[in-house]
Write a protein that holds these residues in place. Sequence first.
Motif, mmCIF file in Angstrom:
data_model
loop_
_atom_site.group_PDB
_atom_site.id
_atom_site.type_symbol
_atom_site.label_atom_id
_atom_site.label_comp_id
_atom_site.label_asym_id
_atom_site.label_seq_id
_atom_site.Cartn_x
_atom_site.Cartn_y
_atom_site.Cartn_z
ATOM 1 N N ARG A 1 0.858 -1.179 0.000
ATOM 2 C CA ARG A 1 0.000 0.000 0.000
ATOM 3 C C ARG A 1 0.899 1.235 0.000
ATOM 4 N NH1 ARG A 1 -3.275 -1.254 5.312
ATOM 5 N NH2 ARG A 1 -1.194 -2.011 5.841
ATOM 6 N N VAL B 1 1.719 5.334 -0.641
ATOM 7 C CA VAL B 1 1.088 6.631 -0.415
ATOM 8 C C VAL B 1 2.060 7.741 -0.796
ATOM 9 C CG1 VAL B 1 -0.286 5.729 1.504
ATOM 10 C CG2 VAL B 1 1.884 6.863 1.978
ATOM 11 N N PRO C 1 -1.905 9.472 -4.439
ATOM 12 C CA PRO C 1 -0.843 8.467 -4.317
ATOM 13 C C PRO C 1 0.001 8.263 -5.564
ATOM 14 C CG PRO C 1 -2.982 7.401 -4.531
ATOM 15 C CD PRO C 1 -3.251 8.871 -4.404
ATOM 16 N N TYR D 1 -4.482 -0.137 -7.739
ATOM 17 C CA TYR D 1 -5.856 0.340 -7.674
ATOM 18 C C TYR D 1 -6.013 1.341 -6.526
ATOM 19 C CZ TYR D 1 -6.576 -3.801 -10.580
ATOM 20 O OH TYR D 1 -6.490 -4.740 -11.586
ATOM 21 N N CYS D 2 -7.034 2.190 -6.638
ATOM 22 C CA CYS D 2 -7.264 3.210 -5.622
ATOM 23 C C CYS D 2 -8.729 3.626 -5.633
ATOM 24 C CB CYS D 2 -6.369 4.426 -5.867
ATOM 25 S SG CYS D 2 -6.563 5.163 -7.501
ATOM 26 N N GLY E 1 -7.241 8.428 -3.877
ATOM 27 C CA GLY E 1 -6.492 7.867 -2.758
ATOM 28 C C GLY E 1 -7.428 7.306 -1.702
ATOM 29 N N TRP F 1 -4.612 5.319 -0.863
ATOM 30 C CA TRP F 1 -3.482 4.450 -1.159
ATOM 31 C C TRP F 1 -3.487 4.022 -2.620
ATOM 32 C CZ3 TRP F 1 -5.941 0.658 2.784
ATOM 33 C CH2 TRP F 1 -5.951 1.232 4.073
ATOM 34 N N LEU F 2 -2.314 3.649 -3.103
ATOM 35 C CA LEU F 2 -2.153 2.887 -4.339
ATOM 36 C C LEU F 2 -1.844 1.466 -3.907
ATOM 37 C CD1 LEU F 2 -1.777 2.600 -7.434
ATOM 38 C CD2 LEU F 2 0.635 3.139 -7.064
ATOM 39 N N LEU G 1 -8.924 -0.981 -0.249
ATOM 40 C CA LEU G 1 -8.286 0.198 -0.853
ATOM 41 C C LEU G 1 -8.336 1.424 0.040
ATOM 42 C CD1 LEU G 1 -9.488 -0.086 -4.563
ATOM 43 C CD2 LEU G 1 -7.508 -1.145 -3.454
ATOM 44 N N GLN H 1 -11.595 7.514 2.029
ATOM 45 C CA GLN H 1 -11.321 8.941 1.836
ATOM 46 C C GLN H 1 -12.533 9.735 2.298
ATOM 47 O OE1 GLN H 1 -12.534 10.110 -2.629
ATOM 48 N NE2 GLN H 1 -10.568 9.042 -2.597
#
Length: 275
Positions: free
Chosen positions: A2, A4, A61, A145-146, A177, A179-180, A265, A268
């Motif tokens: 993960r 960021v 990310p 993915y995000c 985001g 995370w990626l 994922l 947010q």
Amino acid sequence: MRFVRYGEKGAEKPGVLDADGGLRDLSGVLPDLAGDVLANLPQITPEALPKVDGRPRLGVPVAGIGKFIGIGLNYSDHAAETGMEPPEHPIVFMKATSSITGPNDTVHLPRSSRHADWEVELGVVIGKPAKYVDEADALSHVAGYCVVNDVSERRFQSKLSGQWTKGKSCDTFGPIGPWLVTPDEVGDPQELSLTLDLNGERMQTGSTSKMIFTVAQIISHLSEIMSLQPGDVIATGTPPGVGMARDPRRFLTEGDEMSLEISGLGRQTQRVLQD
């Protein structure tokens, strides 16, 4: 993994989350999460990296996003709630890169906006160039993915003449985001749950299993039309529960708070202000 990017806007550093969700500084390993780096994200032990204290702002990310591509009407249950027929081919539109903002940054409604809407979406980040890609090979071009909020001004989108881009590209209308997340950790992208809450009330509940066009089909289709480059982001459509389809209709106003989550994922949250 993960990944960021954290820090003040315009000065973000790359980072990675450890097994306990702690933030680790990745800047000693690579300069940023951008471009060709995305094709070969490092396999590292996060616990060996310096720990970042406090709770810094999380940025987008992925740095240097070249294209921000949207796919419209891509969930069968969302098509049903709007009363529209499922499309024969993916509906493609562009969101201006100036709409991109961090996952928890404020969403600003334009001065004349009275019909702004929410859309939780699975975001796909391209890791290596894709041109004329077969569906069977498409997912090998994905860096990760995000979560994406495809904020949309419906009057701008449908009443100001022209393309959907007008309603999709306002500043701050593209939170990405937190995370990626790499494909090995995500697993099957067609088995993810999505939710969106507005002021604590559940608005959207969906599953990527309801996509009309899968992630692999979308990538293959787009690669027949345009080359996809490392760092390009594709927002793959939204499940039912958008404001324009509710009875009565409901749109964003100053003081609202949106909270979006996709399984694995992250989450947010954005506060809404009116310019």
